[in-house]
Write a protein that holds these residues in place. Structure first.
Motif, PDB file in Angstrom:
ATOM      1  N   LYS A   2       0.832  -1.193   0.000  1.00 45.75           N
ATOM      2  CA  LYS A   2       0.000   0.000   0.000  1.00 45.75           C
ATOM      3  C   LYS A   2       0.872   1.251   0.000  1.00 45.75           C
ATOM      4  O   LYS A   2       1.819   1.358   0.778  1.00 45.75           O
ATOM      5  CB  LYS A   2      -0.904  -0.015   1.230  1.00 45.75           C
ATOM      6  CG  LYS A   2      -1.901   1.106   1.251  1.00 45.75           C
ATOM      7  CD  LYS A   2      -2.822   0.978   2.462  1.00 45.75           C
ATOM      8  CE  LYS A   2      -3.755   2.147   2.511  1.00 45.75           C
ATOM      9  NZ  LYS A   2      -4.614   2.089   3.688  1.00 45.75           N
ATOM     10  N   LYS A   3       0.579   2.182  -0.901  1.00 47.89           N
ATOM     11  CA  LYS A   3       1.340   3.428  -0.978  1.00 47.89           C
ATOM     12  C   LYS A   3       0.959   4.336   0.183  1.00 47.89           C
ATOM     13  O   LYS A   3      -0.230   4.552   0.453  1.00 47.89           O
ATOM     14  CB  LYS A   3       1.066   4.130  -2.308  1.00 47.89           C
ATOM     15  CG  LYS A   3       1.944   5.332  -2.527  1.00 47.89           C
ATOM     16  CD  LYS A   3       1.704   5.931  -3.893  1.00 47.89           C
ATOM     17  CE  LYS A   3       2.570   7.169  -4.054  1.00 47.89           C
ATOM     18  NZ  LYS A   3       2.353   7.807  -5.334  1.00 47.89           N
ATOM     19  N   GLN A   4       1.959   4.877   0.867  1.00 49.00           N
ATOM     20  CA  GLN A   4       1.726   5.735   2.026  1.00 49.00           C
ATOM     21  C   GLN A   4       1.441   7.168   1.564  1.00 49.00           C
ATOM     22  O   GLN A   4       2.104   7.678   0.657  1.00 49.00           O
ATOM     23  CB  GLN A   4       2.950   5.713   2.927  1.00 49.00           C
ATOM     24  CG  GLN A   4       2.711   6.220   4.302  1.00 49.00           C
ATOM     25  CD  GLN A   4       3.916   5.980   5.191  1.00 49.00           C
ATOM     26  OE1 GLN A   4       5.016   5.768   4.716  1.00 49.00           O
ATOM     27  NE2 GLN A   4       3.711   6.013   6.482  1.00 49.00           N
TER      28      GLN A   4
END
Length: 73
Positions: A2-4
């Motif tokens: 998941k991209k922060q």
């Protein structure tokens, strides 16, 4: 994976100190961004200041020599 997110939805500044850096800024702050090729040679404040002081010394020495007329060997 998941991209922060870059920014949070909220930040807690309740423990922040107002004016923490005011005195330092009053004394003068001068920030200069170095290009990447220059920062590889001069990676920190000390090396940049030493190089600039050397340049200042050489330039002032050159000005003093040239103001006295042609150099003789």
């Amino acid at each position: 994976m998941k991209k922060q997110k870059e920014m949070l939805d909220e930040y807690d500044f309740s423990k922040g100190v107002r004016g923490k850096y005011v005195k330092a800024y009053e004394q003068g702050v001068n920030i200069v961004k170095l290009d990447s090729d220059v920062s590889k040679i001069f990676p920190d404040t000390k090396s940049v200041n030493e190089a600039l002081r050397t340049l200042i010394h050489l330039v002032s020495k050159q000005k003093n020599t040239s103001s006295k007329g042609p150099a003789t060997l």
